[in-house]
Design an enzyme around this catalytic site. Sequence first.
Site, PDB file in Angstrom:
ATOM      1  N   ARG A  54       3.805  -0.137  -4.901  1.00  0.00           N
ATOM      2  CA  ARG A  54       3.599  -0.669  -3.554  1.00  0.00           C
ATOM      3  C   ARG A  54       2.331  -1.503  -3.431  1.00  0.00           C
ATOM      4  O   ARG A  54       2.099  -2.150  -2.411  1.00  0.00           O
ATOM      5  CB  ARG A  54       3.527   0.485  -2.542  1.00  0.00           C
ATOM      6  CG  ARG A  54       4.751   1.367  -2.542  1.00  0.00           C
ATOM      7  CD  ARG A  54       4.600   2.458  -1.524  1.00  0.00           C
ATOM      8  NE  ARG A  54       4.577   1.912  -0.181  1.00  0.00           N
ATOM      9  CZ  ARG A  54       5.650   1.683   0.546  1.00  0.00           C
ATOM     10  NH1 ARG A  54       6.845   1.966   0.074  1.00  0.00           N
ATOM     11  NH2 ARG A  54       5.555   1.180   1.750  1.00  0.00           N
ATOM     12  N   TRP A  61      -2.631  -2.755  -1.573  1.00  0.00           N
ATOM     13  CA  TRP A  61      -2.268  -4.160  -1.731  1.00  0.00           C
ATOM     14  C   TRP A  61      -3.073  -4.869  -0.653  1.00  0.00           C
ATOM     15  O   TRP A  61      -2.822  -4.697   0.535  1.00  0.00           O
ATOM     16  CB  TRP A  61      -0.777  -4.347  -1.514  1.00  0.00           C
ATOM     17  CG  TRP A  61      -0.315  -5.735  -1.845  1.00  0.00           C
ATOM     18  CD1 TRP A  61       0.002  -6.227  -3.074  1.00  0.00           C
ATOM     19  CD2 TRP A  61      -0.110  -6.811  -0.921  1.00  0.00           C
ATOM     20  NE1 TRP A  61       0.381  -7.547  -2.971  1.00  0.00           N
ATOM     21  CE2 TRP A  61       0.325  -7.933  -1.673  1.00  0.00           C
ATOM     22  CE3 TRP A  61      -0.268  -6.958   0.460  1.00  0.00           C
ATOM     23  CZ2 TRP A  61       0.610  -9.165  -1.091  1.00  0.00           C
ATOM     24  CZ3 TRP A  61       0.022  -8.183   1.034  1.00  0.00           C
ATOM     25  CH2 TRP A  61       0.462  -9.266   0.258  1.00  0.00           C
ATOM     26  N   HIS A 117      18.890 -36.056  -8.569  1.00  0.00           N
ATOM     27  CA  HIS A 117      18.266 -36.554  -7.338  1.00  0.00           C
ATOM     28  C   HIS A 117      16.763 -36.305  -7.322  1.00  0.00           C
ATOM     29  O   HIS A 117      16.143 -36.318  -6.262  1.00  0.00           O
ATOM     30  CB  HIS A 117      18.936 -35.913  -6.117  1.00  0.00           C
ATOM     31  CG  HIS A 117      20.389 -36.239  -6.018  1.00  0.00           C
ATOM     32  ND1 HIS A 117      20.844 -37.490  -5.676  1.00  0.00           N
ATOM     33  CD2 HIS A 117      21.491 -35.499  -6.286  1.00  0.00           C
ATOM     34  CE1 HIS A 117      22.168 -37.499  -5.706  1.00  0.00           C
ATOM     35  NE2 HIS A 117      22.589 -36.295  -6.074  1.00  0.00           N
ATOM     36  N   LYS A 136      12.648 -14.643 -11.004  1.00  0.00           N
ATOM     37  CA  LYS A 136      12.299 -13.531 -11.904  1.00  0.00           C
ATOM     38  C   LYS A 136      11.254 -13.979 -12.912  1.00  0.00           C
ATOM     39  O   LYS A 136      10.292 -13.278 -13.186  1.00  0.00           O
ATOM     40  CB  LYS A 136      13.571 -13.072 -12.625  1.00  0.00           C
ATOM     41  CG  LYS A 136      13.864 -11.644 -12.737  1.00  0.00           C
ATOM     42  CD  LYS A 136      14.134 -10.823 -11.538  1.00  0.00           C
ATOM     43  CE  LYS A 136      13.443 -11.098 -10.275  1.00  0.00           C
ATOM     44  NZ  LYS A 136      13.890 -10.487  -9.094  1.00  0.00           N
ATOM     45  N   ASN A 168      -1.403   2.447   5.568  1.00  0.00           N
ATOM     46  CA  ASN A 168      -0.521   1.399   5.049  1.00  0.00           C
ATOM     47  C   ASN A 168      -0.004   0.614   6.240  1.00  0.00           C
ATOM     48  O   ASN A 168       0.692   1.168   7.092  1.00  0.00           O
ATOM     49  CB  ASN A 168       0.658   2.026   4.288  1.00  0.00           C
ATOM     50  CG  ASN A 168       1.772   1.023   4.028  1.00  0.00           C
ATOM     51  OD1 ASN A 168       1.510  -0.162   3.863  1.00  0.00           O
ATOM     52  ND2 ASN A 168       3.003   1.503   3.996  1.00  0.00           N
ATOM     53  N   GLY A 169      -0.376  -0.662   6.314  1.00  0.00           N
ATOM     54  CA  GLY A 169       0.088  -1.488   7.432  1.00  0.00           C
ATOM     55  C   GLY A 169      -1.002  -2.432   7.876  1.00  0.00           C
ATOM     56  O   GLY A 169      -1.935  -2.712   7.127  1.00  0.00           O
ATOM     57  N   LYS A 189       6.007  -4.157  -3.945  1.00  0.00           N
ATOM     58  CA  LYS A 189       7.450  -3.911  -3.873  1.00  0.00           C
ATOM     59  C   LYS A 189       7.998  -4.123  -2.467  1.00  0.00           C
ATOM     60  O   LYS A 189       8.959  -4.848  -2.272  1.00  0.00           O
ATOM     61  CB  LYS A 189       7.740  -2.492  -4.350  1.00  0.00           C
ATOM     62  CG  LYS A 189       9.217  -2.193  -4.491  1.00  0.00           C
ATOM     63  CD  LYS A 189       9.797  -2.927  -5.662  1.00  0.00           C
ATOM     64  CE  LYS A 189      11.289  -2.727  -5.777  1.00  0.00           C
ATOM     65  NZ  LYS A 189      11.860  -3.769  -6.641  1.00  0.00           N
ATOM     66  N   GLU A 246       7.848 -14.463 -11.192  1.00  0.00           N
ATOM     67  CA  GLU A 246       7.226 -13.216 -10.747  1.00  0.00           C
ATOM     68  C   GLU A 246       6.517 -12.480 -11.867  1.00  0.00           C
ATOM     69  O   GLU A 246       5.429 -11.957 -11.664  1.00  0.00           O
ATOM     70  CB  GLU A 246       8.305 -12.266 -10.185  1.00  0.00           C
ATOM     71  CG  GLU A 246       8.733 -12.576  -8.795  1.00  0.00           C
ATOM     72  CD  GLU A 246       9.657 -11.496  -8.246  1.00  0.00           C
ATOM     73  OE1 GLU A 246      10.717 -11.262  -8.840  1.00  0.00           O
ATOM     74  OE2 GLU A 246       9.309 -10.886  -7.225  1.00  0.00           O
ATOM     75  N   GLU A 265      17.646 -17.091  -8.570  1.00  0.00           N
ATOM     76  CA  GLU A 265      17.151 -15.749  -8.859  1.00  0.00           C
ATOM     77  C   GLU A 265      16.527 -15.698 -10.263  1.00  0.00           C
ATOM     78  O   GLU A 265      15.485 -15.069 -10.465  1.00  0.00           O
ATOM     79  CB  GLU A 265      18.292 -14.732  -8.704  1.00  0.00           C
ATOM     80  CG  GLU A 265      17.971 -13.298  -9.069  1.00  0.00           C
ATOM     81  CD  GLU A 265      16.827 -12.677  -8.275  1.00  0.00           C
ATOM     82  OE1 GLU A 265      16.385 -13.246  -7.260  1.00  0.00           O
ATOM     83  OE2 GLU A 265      16.340 -11.608  -8.691  1.00  0.00           O
ATOM     84  N   CYS A 269       0.825  -1.186   0.000  1.00  0.00           N
ATOM     85  CA  CYS A 269       0.000   0.000   0.000  1.00  0.00           C
ATOM     86  C   CYS A 269       0.876   1.260   0.000  1.00  0.00           C
ATOM     87  O   CYS A 269       1.962   1.270   0.579  1.00  0.00           O
ATOM     88  CB  CYS A 269      -0.950   0.107   1.190  1.00  0.00           C
ATOM     89  SG  CYS A 269      -2.041  -1.289   1.358  1.00  0.00           S
TER      90      CYS A 269
HETATM   91  C1  AGP Z   1      12.098  -9.397  -5.834  1.00  0.00           C
HETATM   92  O1  AGP Z   1      11.927  -9.464  -7.197  1.00  0.00           O
HETATM   93  C2  AGP Z   1      10.880  -9.563  -5.072  1.00  0.00           C
HETATM   94  N1  AGP Z   1       9.896  -8.625  -5.425  1.00  0.00           N
HETATM   95  C3  AGP Z   1      10.978  -9.935  -3.619  1.00  0.00           C
HETATM   96  O2  AGP Z   1      11.424 -11.255  -3.550  1.00  0.00           O
HETATM   97  C4  AGP Z   1      11.852  -9.066  -2.701  1.00  0.00           C
HETATM   98  O3  AGP Z   1      13.194  -9.264  -3.004  1.00  0.00           O
HETATM   99  C5  AGP Z   1      11.575  -9.437  -1.227  1.00  0.00           C
HETATM  100  O4  AGP Z   1      10.261  -9.128  -0.940  1.00  0.00           O
HETATM  101  C6  AGP Z   1      12.516  -8.759  -0.263  1.00  0.00           C
HETATM  102  O5  AGP Z   1      12.406  -7.380  -0.345  1.00  0.00           O
HETATM  103  P1  AGP Z   1      13.499  -6.420   0.275  1.00  0.00           P
HETATM  104  O6  AGP Z   1      14.763  -6.672  -0.460  1.00  0.00           O
HETATM  105  O7  AGP Z   1      12.962  -5.047   0.034  1.00  0.00           O
HETATM  106  O8  AGP Z   1      13.625  -6.753   1.723  1.00  0.00           O
END
Ligand code: AGP
Length: 614
Positions: free
Chosen positions: A27, A74, A510, A491, A100-101, A609, A494, A487, A2
């Site tokens: 956000r 969010w 395995h 990506k 937000n929270g 984010k 996501e 990673e 949010c």
């Molecule tokens: C990354 O592409 C993601 N959106 C997510 O995994 C992110 O890295 C994770 O939420 C941690 O966020 P931060 O680095 O802001 O703590």
Amino acid sequence: MCGIVGYIGEKKAKEFLIEGLKKLEYRGYDSSGIILFNQKVFLKKEKGKISDLEKTLIEEELDSCKLGIGHTRWATHGIPNKINSHPHVSNSGNLYIVHNGIIENYESIKEVLISKGYKFYSETDTEVLINLIEEVKKSENVKIGKAVKIALNQVVGAYAIAVFDKNNPDEIIVAKLGSPLAVGIDGNNFYVGSDPSPFIKHTKRCLYLNDYEMAILSRKKGLILRNFLTDDILKQNIETLKLEIDEVEKGGYEHFMLKEIFEQPKNIKDALRGRILNNPERIKISSVEEFIDKFEKTKRLVFISCGTSWHASLLAEYYFEELARIPVEVEYASEFRYRNPIINQEDIIIPVSQSGETADTLAAIKLAKEFNPFLYGVCNVVGSTISRETDSGIYIHAGPEIGVASTKAFTCQAVVMLMLAVDVGFRLRKVDLVKYNTIVNELLDLPNKVENLLKESNIILDIANKYKDARNFLYLGRGYNFPIALEGALKLKEISYIHAEGYPAAEMKHGPIALIDEDMPVVVIATRKGNYHKIVSNVMEIKARGGKVIAVVTKGDKEIKKIADDVIEIPEADELIIPIIANIPLQLLSYHIANLKNCEIDQPRNLAKSVTVE
Ligand code: AGP
């Protein structure tokens, strides 16, 4: 999770709120809403993007409003719909809030309020908070500022809020605990944002609120800052922001993610700037210099992080064990916080976070603090909560990352981890001068290598076209390239919603090998240094079972080229540098696949984010 905005001043509020919310859309983007005020309140909410909300703002009267608050959501409590959208209004129709929270004890407060006759229309915790403020205001017969203060002392949770009382139309009240909040100040104009990106265009004077602080933004009295626990008036530490507007705009790219991938050569330079001195080429990181005794005495480093930052931490484990010979553990913050972890006073705990606001990482820090270890943060966002909650640390200087899928922040985290590990290792006499100079020189050369790689990246679009309809992907890598495989898979998941898994290449036999058939593309990081012949065997095993191999190879490679279906060449480099380079084509592969599938690249479904809730 949010984003909130607010404005009170002499200008049109509507433009700022809408433009500001667009900046904060990363956000959360399930729904959005604003209120604008001029004699009366105009409340507008819409499911979906800010652009959907914008279409509803048709009345001319809205242009005359010089006060408003807004929210991009969010969803946490209740599905994304108009009713659950913010701003929420109190039962009397006088008080409005954006939040937000999470208010953790909202159910018990709601029960009490229901017993007093309050009605609730949404499923949100926020509607409970605004009615609690209303109840306090009525029952204690206090002004809105006092009511907010008393109410906040009764709630448990995390919040950044902006509150408006239509019977007190010359002020907005903002407060925070746990979630971020910034106020931009330009004479009598006050701007509110979850971060400064909404108001950077209007002012660089910024006040970051700390936990337990509330500010009254008043046309008549200016800004008054208080601690809402003690009621003390506080000194205002107004900073001048260094952020530039073009850092938070797309700059001609179709998506922020693409812009952020292409600006990595510059970001790497920024991460190195001032830390690697040219003559003699030496690493100078003040926090390492100052606390080298802690690294000397420690028996282990414990990295705590989530998601992409966890992958960077895993790479750091390889770096630190190799170069500094210090044992390392890498923990998911979300698991660590709920275990009964063994933490010793001599441990160095290293929280890693792009945003510096991730709730699980913050909770893990809080838990660790009980044992009094040395906390060394690795963050991107300057002044973020994690950077303030740690004893010392280092910024990665990636600049604002707007795309929800992290790219440049990961790269800068990796660069900084390597720089830290080699610096600590050299100071602890675990790295010799030759190795030290090799890594320093290669780090300095990295921006050029990445720049050239990006210039020649068209082939990745062709590969993306070929595999965009696959339903599953495997990513394999060994040693330093294993975190990159993880990673790369994250990506792809996501932003393209294709199922993808990363594995250490040798683990394939395995179990995951059972998945391989002609419909399964396998991305293999098969660069020359580091177990090359073992990787060649892994590629053979995949091909023998009909799998399709997309190999990331070192320029000039002949062996893998003969057997892989597609290859992406990357420049030769030291094996410690290779993973940082290899990660870049994988970012582009995910980007192009997602783009070809018409996915929402910068704002993938269900993600946000900064994950400031559990
Ligand atoms: C990354 O592409 C993601 N959106 C997510 O995994 C992110 O890295 C994770 O939420 C941690 O966020 P931060 O680095 O802001 O703590």
